[in-house]
Design a protein around this motif. Structure first.
Motif, PDB file in Angstrom:
ATOM      1  N   ARG A   1       0.829  -1.213   0.000  1.00  0.00           N
ATOM      2  CA  ARG A   1       0.000   0.000   0.000  1.00  0.00           C
ATOM      3  C   ARG A   1       0.861   1.261   0.000  1.00  0.00           C
ATOM      4  O   ARG A   1       0.549   2.248  -0.675  1.00  0.00           O
ATOM      5  CB  ARG A   1      -0.928  -0.007   1.212  1.00  0.00           C
ATOM      6  CG  ARG A   1      -2.061  -1.023   1.126  1.00  0.00           C
ATOM      7  CD  ARG A   1      -2.881  -1.024   2.397  1.00  0.00           C
ATOM      8  NE  ARG A   1      -4.096  -1.813   2.265  1.00  0.00           N
ATOM      9  CZ  ARG A   1      -4.980  -2.001   3.240  1.00  0.00           C
ATOM     10  NH1 ARG A   1      -4.747  -1.456   4.430  1.00  0.00           N
ATOM     11  NH2 ARG A   1      -6.066  -2.718   3.048  1.00  0.00           N
ATOM     12  N   GLY A   2       1.940   1.229   0.774  1.00  0.00           N
ATOM     13  CA  GLY A   2       2.823   2.381   0.815  1.00  0.00           C
ATOM     14  C   GLY A   2       3.450   2.675  -0.542  1.00  0.00           C
ATOM     15  O   GLY A   2       3.505   3.833  -0.980  1.00  0.00           O
ATOM     16  N   LEU A   3       3.904   1.640  -1.228  1.00  0.00           N
ATOM     17  CA  LEU A   3       4.480   1.828  -2.562  1.00  0.00           C
ATOM     18  C   LEU A   3       3.419   2.295  -3.549  1.00  0.00           C
ATOM     19  O   LEU A   3       3.694   3.092  -4.446  1.00  0.00           O
ATOM     20  CB  LEU A   3       5.109   0.518  -3.041  1.00  0.00           C
ATOM     21  CG  LEU A   3       6.340   0.063  -2.248  1.00  0.00           C
ATOM     22  CD1 LEU A   3       6.779  -1.330  -2.717  1.00  0.00           C
ATOM     23  CD2 LEU A   3       7.484   1.050  -2.412  1.00  0.00           C
ATOM     24  N   GLU A   4       2.196   1.818  -3.352  1.00  0.00           N
ATOM     25  CA  GLU A   4       1.104   2.233  -4.237  1.00  0.00           C
ATOM     26  C   GLU A   4       0.810   3.719  -4.076  1.00  0.00           C
ATOM     27  O   GLU A   4       0.523   4.411  -5.064  1.00  0.00           O
ATOM     28  CB  GLU A   4      -0.141   1.405  -3.933  1.00  0.00           C
ATOM     29  CG  GLU A   4      -1.235   1.521  -4.973  1.00  0.00           C
ATOM     30  CD  GLU A   4      -2.353   0.528  -4.751  1.00  0.00           C
ATOM     31  OE1 GLU A   4      -3.273   0.516  -5.578  1.00  0.00           O
ATOM     32  OE2 GLU A   4      -2.307  -0.215  -3.748  1.00  0.00           O
ATOM     33  N   VAL A   5       0.908   4.222  -2.863  1.00  0.00           N
ATOM     34  CA  VAL A   5       0.691   5.653  -2.637  1.00  0.00           C
ATOM     35  C   VAL A   5       1.786   6.468  -3.318  1.00  0.00           C
ATOM     36  O   VAL A   5       1.519   7.487  -3.961  1.00  0.00           O
ATOM     37  CB  VAL A   5       0.635   5.955  -1.125  1.00  0.00           C
ATOM     38  CG1 VAL A   5       0.749   7.457  -0.865  1.00  0.00           C
ATOM     39  CG2 VAL A   5      -0.661   5.421  -0.528  1.00  0.00           C
ATOM     40  N   ILE A   6       3.038   6.022  -3.215  1.00  0.00           N
ATOM     41  CA  ILE A   6       4.136   6.747  -3.855  1.00  0.00           C
ATOM     42  C   ILE A   6       3.921   6.820  -5.364  1.00  0.00           C
ATOM     43  O   ILE A   6       4.097   7.880  -5.984  1.00  0.00           O
ATOM     44  CB  ILE A   6       5.491   6.077  -3.533  1.00  0.00           C
ATOM     45  CG1 ILE A   6       5.850   6.296  -2.062  1.00  0.00           C
ATOM     46  CG2 ILE A   6       6.599   6.625  -4.434  1.00  0.00           C
ATOM     47  CD1 ILE A   6       7.104   5.578  -1.622  1.00  0.00           C
ATOM     48  N   THR A   7       3.529   5.708  -5.972  1.00  0.00           N
ATOM     49  CA  THR A   7       3.380   5.687  -7.430  1.00  0.00           C
ATOM     50  C   THR A   7       2.081   6.332  -7.898  1.00  0.00           C
ATOM     51  O   THR A   7       1.860   6.458  -9.101  1.00  0.00           O
ATOM     52  CB  THR A   7       3.441   4.242  -7.959  1.00  0.00           C
ATOM     53  OG1 THR A   7       2.440   3.439  -7.304  1.00  0.00           O
ATOM     54  CG2 THR A   7       4.811   3.627  -7.698  1.00  0.00           C
ATOM     55  N   ALA A   8       1.230   6.752  -6.957  1.00  0.00           N
ATOM     56  CA  ALA A   8      -0.010   7.424  -7.350  1.00  0.00           C
ATOM     57  C   ALA A   8       0.257   8.839  -7.852  1.00  0.00           C
ATOM     58  O   ALA A   8      -0.543   9.403  -8.593  1.00  0.00           O
ATOM     59  CB  ALA A   8      -0.987   7.471  -6.172  1.00  0.00           C
TER      60      ALA A   8
ATOM     61  N   VAL B   1       1.098  17.857  -6.608  1.00  0.00           N
ATOM     62  CA  VAL B   1       0.485  17.946  -5.281  1.00  0.00           C
ATOM     63  C   VAL B   1      -0.853  17.224  -5.321  1.00  0.00           C
ATOM     64  O   VAL B   1      -1.687  17.473  -6.197  1.00  0.00           O
ATOM     65  CB  VAL B   1       0.275  19.414  -4.861  1.00  0.00           C
ATOM     66  CG1 VAL B   1      -0.410  19.475  -3.495  1.00  0.00           C
ATOM     67  CG2 VAL B   1       1.604  20.151  -4.829  1.00  0.00           C
ATOM     68  N   MET B   2      -1.038  16.301  -4.388  1.00  0.00           N
ATOM     69  CA  MET B   2      -2.280  15.538  -4.324  1.00  0.00           C
ATOM     70  C   MET B   2      -2.872  15.671  -2.929  1.00  0.00           C
ATOM     71  O   MET B   2      -2.161  15.574  -1.924  1.00  0.00           O
ATOM     72  CB  MET B   2      -2.039  14.059  -4.651  1.00  0.00           C
ATOM     73  CG  MET B   2      -1.533  13.806  -6.063  1.00  0.00           C
ATOM     74  SD  MET B   2      -1.307  12.046  -6.424  1.00  0.00           S
ATOM     75  CE  MET B   2      -3.016  11.461  -6.470  1.00  0.00           C
ATOM     76  N   SER B   3      -4.167  15.890  -2.891  1.00  0.00           N
ATOM     77  CA  SER B   3      -4.855  15.949  -1.607  1.00  0.00           C
ATOM     78  C   SER B   3      -5.059  14.540  -1.083  1.00  0.00           C
ATOM     79  O   SER B   3      -4.859  13.543  -1.802  1.00  0.00           O
ATOM     80  CB  SER B   3      -6.209  16.633  -1.769  1.00  0.00           C
ATOM     81  OG  SER B   3      -7.073  15.819  -2.553  1.00  0.00           O
ATOM     82  N   LEU B   4      -5.461  14.441   0.170  1.00  0.00           N
ATOM     83  CA  LEU B   4      -5.767  13.134   0.747  1.00  0.00           C
ATOM     84  C   LEU B   4      -6.848  12.438  -0.069  1.00  0.00           C
ATOM     85  O   LEU B   4      -6.761  11.231  -0.339  1.00  0.00           O
ATOM     86  CB  LEU B   4      -6.205  13.301   2.202  1.00  0.00           C
ATOM     87  CG  LEU B   4      -6.726  12.046   2.912  1.00  0.00           C
ATOM     88  CD1 LEU B   4      -5.674  10.947   2.904  1.00  0.00           C
ATOM     89  CD2 LEU B   4      -7.143  12.389   4.338  1.00  0.00           C
ATOM     90  N   THR B   5      -7.857  13.182  -0.478  1.00  0.00           N
ATOM     91  CA  THR B   5      -8.929  12.606  -1.295  1.00  0.00           C
ATOM     92  C   THR B   5      -8.394  12.113  -2.624  1.00  0.00           C
ATOM     93  O   THR B   5      -8.771  11.032  -3.101  1.00  0.00           O
ATOM     94  CB  THR B   5     -10.033  13.641  -1.534  1.00  0.00           C
ATOM     95  OG1 THR B   5     -10.574  14.039  -0.270  1.00  0.00           O
ATOM     96  CG2 THR B   5     -11.151  13.068  -2.390  1.00  0.00           C
ATOM     97  N   ASP B   6      -7.486  12.895  -3.248  1.00  0.00           N
ATOM     98  CA  ASP B   6      -6.882  12.475  -4.518  1.00  0.00           C
ATOM     99  C   ASP B   6      -6.153  11.149  -4.364  1.00  0.00           C
ATOM    100  O   ASP B   6      -6.292  10.242  -5.187  1.00  0.00           O
ATOM    101  CB  ASP B   6      -5.881  13.525  -5.015  1.00  0.00           C
ATOM    102  CG  ASP B   6      -6.542  14.818  -5.441  1.00  0.00           C
ATOM    103  OD1 ASP B   6      -7.738  14.783  -5.808  1.00  0.00           O
ATOM    104  OD2 ASP B   6      -5.863  15.865  -5.412  1.00  0.00           O
ATOM    105  N   VAL B   7      -5.359  11.022  -3.300  1.00  0.00           N
ATOM    106  CA  VAL B   7      -4.579   9.803  -3.080  1.00  0.00           C
ATOM    107  C   VAL B   7      -5.497   8.620  -2.820  1.00  0.00           C
ATOM    108  O   VAL B   7      -5.305   7.524  -3.370  1.00  0.00           O
ATOM    109  CB  VAL B   7      -3.593  10.001  -1.912  1.00  0.00           C
ATOM    110  CG1 VAL B   7      -2.921   8.677  -1.550  1.00  0.00           C
ATOM    111  CG2 VAL B   7      -2.546  11.045  -2.270  1.00  0.00           C
TER     112      VAL B   7
END
Length: 273
Positions: free
Chosen positions: A16-23, A30-36
Motif C-alpha cells: 500500500r505504501g508503494l502504491e501511494v508513492i506511485t499514485a 500535489v495531491m490531496s488526501l482525497t486524490d490519493v
C-alpha cells in the motif's frame, strides 16, 4: 500493484505504501488526501496514515492543499541503477556516442510491456516527449523495446505484451499480433531495431542489445533523433555502425564487471599488521 499477496510472507502495508508513492503522476505534483485515496482505492484513514508515515520518513512533505513527493524518492530508483553497475560501465561509452552523433543516447530495460530508462546522456533538443531516467514508454513502438522483446521467446513476448502499459501514453503505431510478430522476427534476425515516428510524431531512433557474460540480453541502447533533422539514411548509415560498436564495448565491459570476484569482508575489529 497487487494489493493481495500470494503467500503468508506478503506485507500488504508495504504494498500500500508503494502504491501511494506511485499514485503521484506527471502534471499532478500535489495531491490531496482525497486524490490519493481515489487514485489508490484506499480508505481515507488508511491513505492518511500512509502519507503521514511517508512524511516522517522523508518521502513526502505536506504542501498547500495536500502532499508532494520529495527528492528522497529518487533514492529508490537510483539504488537499482547503482546496484546493477550498468550505468558506471556504460557512461563513458554513451558520452563517446553522443560526442560523435550529437544526438541523445539512452539505455532501457523491460518492465512488463513497458521500457524504463535506466541511463541517459542527452543533448539539448526540442522533442515531442521528455525523457529522463525512470521515464516509462510502451515497449513495442520504441527501438529500445523492440530489441528487448525480440530477445524473448515468442510466447513470452506475447504474454509480456498482453500486460497493460503503465506509461499513460497512447503510441502512434498500434499493430496487430501478426504485424508485431513479423517485426520482432526481423529485429531478431538483424540484431538491431529502428522506429520511425511509431511512438510519437517527430521521434526516430535506432537501438541495439546489451548482453551480459552469458550472452543474455540485459538491456538495450539507442541513438534518438528528431525526424525533421535526421534522415533515416543518416540514422542507419552513419549512426548505426557507431551504436553497434558502443553496444559491443559496453557488453564486454559489463561482462568483465560481472566476472570480478566480490569478496565480503567479515565484520569485527580491524586487524593491524
Amino acid at each position: 500493484m497487487p494489493r493481495a499477496g500470494t503467500g503468508p510472507d506478503f506485507i500488504e502495508a508495504l504494498a500500500r505504501g508503494l502504491e501511494v508513492i506511485t499514485a503521484f503522476q506527471p502534471r499532478q505534483p500535489v495531491m490531496s488526501l482525497t486524490d490519493v485515496a481515489t487514485a489508490t482505492g484506499l480508505a481515507r484513514p488508511t491513505a492518511r496514515r500512509i502519507l503521514l508515515t511517508l512524511a516522517e520518513l522523508g518521502y513526502v512533505r505536506p504542501r498547500s492543499g495536500g502532499y508532494a513527493l520529495t527528492p528522497r524518492v529518487l533514492d529508490l530508483g537510483v539504488a537499482y541503477v547503482r546496484s546493477t553497475g550498468l550505468w558506471d560501465v556504460a557512461r563513458p561509452h554513451l558520452e563517446w556516442l553522443v560526442e560523435r552523433t550529437n544526438e541523445s543516447c539512452s539505455i532501457a530495460q523491460l518492465d512488463g510491456s513497458d521500457i524504463v530508462y535506466v541511463a541517459r546522456v542527452a543533448v539539448p533538443r526540442i522533442v515531442t516527449l521528455a525523457v529522463q531516467i525512470g521515464t516509462r514508454f510502451p515497449a513495442l513502438p520504441t527501438s529500445l523495446g523492440k530489441v528487448l522483446l525480440a530477445a524473448l521467446p515468442p510466447e513470452e513476448a506475447a504474454r509480456t505484451l498482453a500486460e497493460p502499459s503503465r506509461s499513460g501514453l497512447e503510441a502512434v503505431w498500434r499493430p496487430d499480433r501478426a504485424e508485431w510478430e513479423t517485426e520482432l522476427r526481423e529485429v531478431r534476425a538483424r540484431g538491431w531495431a529502428m522506429t520511425d515516428e511509431q511512438l510519437a510524431r517527430g521521434i526516430r531512433s535506432v537501438a541495439a542489445p546489451l548482453r551480459d557474460g552469458s550472452g543474455r540480453v540485459v538491456a538495450s541502447v539507442n541513438v534518438n533523433a528528431h525526424a525533421a533533422e535526421t534522415s533515416v539514411d543518416v540514422l542507419l548509415d552513419e549512426y548505426l555502425p557507431l551504436l553497434l560498436q558502443a553496444a559491443g564495448e559496453i557488453s564486454v565491459d559489463f561482462a568483465r564487471l560481472e566476472a570480478v570476484p566480490h569478496a565480503v569482508l567479515p565484520s569485527g575489529p580491524a586487524v593491524r599488521s
